[in-house]
Design a protein around this motif. Structure first.
Motif, short mmCIF file in Angstrom:
data_model
loop_
_atom_site.label_atom_id
_atom_site.label_comp_id
_atom_site.label_asym_id
_atom_site.label_seq_id
_atom_site.Cartn_x
_atom_site.Cartn_y
_atom_site.Cartn_z
N LEU A 191 0.81 -1.22 0.00
CA LEU A 191 0.00 0.00 0.00
C LEU A 191 0.84 1.27 0.00
O LEU A 191 0.33 2.36 -0.19
N GLU A 192 2.13 1.12 0.23
CA GLU A 192 3.00 2.28 0.29
C GLU A 192 3.32 2.80 -1.11
O GLU A 192 3.51 2.02 -2.03
N PRO A 193 3.37 4.12 -1.27
CA PRO A 193 3.75 4.68 -2.56
C PRO A 193 5.18 4.32 -2.88
O PRO A 193 5.96 4.11 -1.96
N PRO A 194 5.58 4.25 -4.09
CA PRO A 194 4.76 4.51 -5.29
C PRO A 194 4.06 3.27 -5.79
O PRO A 194 3.51 3.27 -6.88
N ARG A 195 4.02 2.22 -5.00
CA ARG A 195 3.48 0.96 -5.47
C ARG A 195 1.97 0.94 -5.61
O ARG A 195 1.43 0.13 -6.34
N SER A 196 1.24 1.76 -4.92
CA SER A 196 -0.21 1.65 -4.89
C SER A 196 -0.87 3.01 -5.08
O SER A 196 -0.38 4.03 -4.59
N ALA A 197 -2.01 2.98 -5.77
CA ALA A 197 -2.82 4.18 -5.95
C ALA A 197 -4.05 4.13 -5.04
O ALA A 197 -4.94 4.95 -5.15
N LEU A 198 -4.07 3.18 -4.12
CA LEU A 198 -5.22 2.95 -3.25
C LEU A 198 -5.49 4.17 -2.37
O LEU A 198 -4.58 4.74 -1.78
N LYS A 199 -6.77 4.55 -2.31
CA LYS A 199 -7.18 5.68 -1.47
C LYS A 199 -8.07 5.25 -0.32
O LYS A 199 -8.20 5.96 0.66
N GLY A 200 -8.72 4.09 -0.45
CA GLY A 200 -9.62 3.61 0.59
C GLY A 200 -9.41 2.15 0.88
O GLY A 200 -9.27 1.34 -0.03
N LEU A 201 -9.38 1.81 2.17
CA LEU A 201 -9.20 0.43 2.61
C LEU A 201 -10.16 0.17 3.76
O LEU A 201 -10.13 0.86 4.77
N ASN A 202 -11.03 -0.82 3.59
CA ASN A 202 -11.99 -1.18 4.63
C ASN A 202 -11.54 -2.48 5.28
O ASN A 202 -11.47 -3.52 4.62
N LEU A 203 -11.25 -2.43 6.55
CA LEU A 203 -10.83 -3.60 7.32
C LEU A 203 -11.81 -3.88 8.47
O LEU A 203 -11.46 -4.56 9.43
#
Length: 102
Positions: free
Chosen positions: A68-80
């Protein structure tokens, strides 16, 4: 099943923005594959892992959260929501969030 889905996430043809895999039983191999997919995919913005049960160990969560850490991911929302995470997994999540500015 999981291999095909996660391979598609790595495809240049993938335009998935929201992925809901809540209420599923996941294992470390799935977590590792999902982490690899997240590291490559640049369209996925929201990932729902709520109520995930199974056998994901701390190592699996650490790989997943590191992706999830940049620059590897463009994720903005994570539901756990209602997903049980141990102390070490929460520490890995906190570190990833500290390094994520998306």
């Amino acid at each position: 099943g999981w291999a095909a889905c996660l391979a598609f996430l790595q495809s240049q043809h993938c335009a998935i923005v929201d992925l809901n895999i809540s209420l599923n039983s996941l294992s470390d191999p799935v977590a590792f594959s999902l982490a690899n997919s997240l590291a490559i995919n640049c369209t996925l913005k929201h990932l729902n892992l709520s109520w995930v049960i199974g056998e994901i160990t701390t190592t699996g969560w650490q790989h997943l959260f590191a992706a999830l850490e940049p620059p590897r991911s463009a994720l903005k929302g994570l539901n756990l929501c209602a997903t049980e995470l141990g102390d070490d997994a929460m520490h890995a999540l906190a570190n990833s969030l500290l390094n994520n500015n998306t």
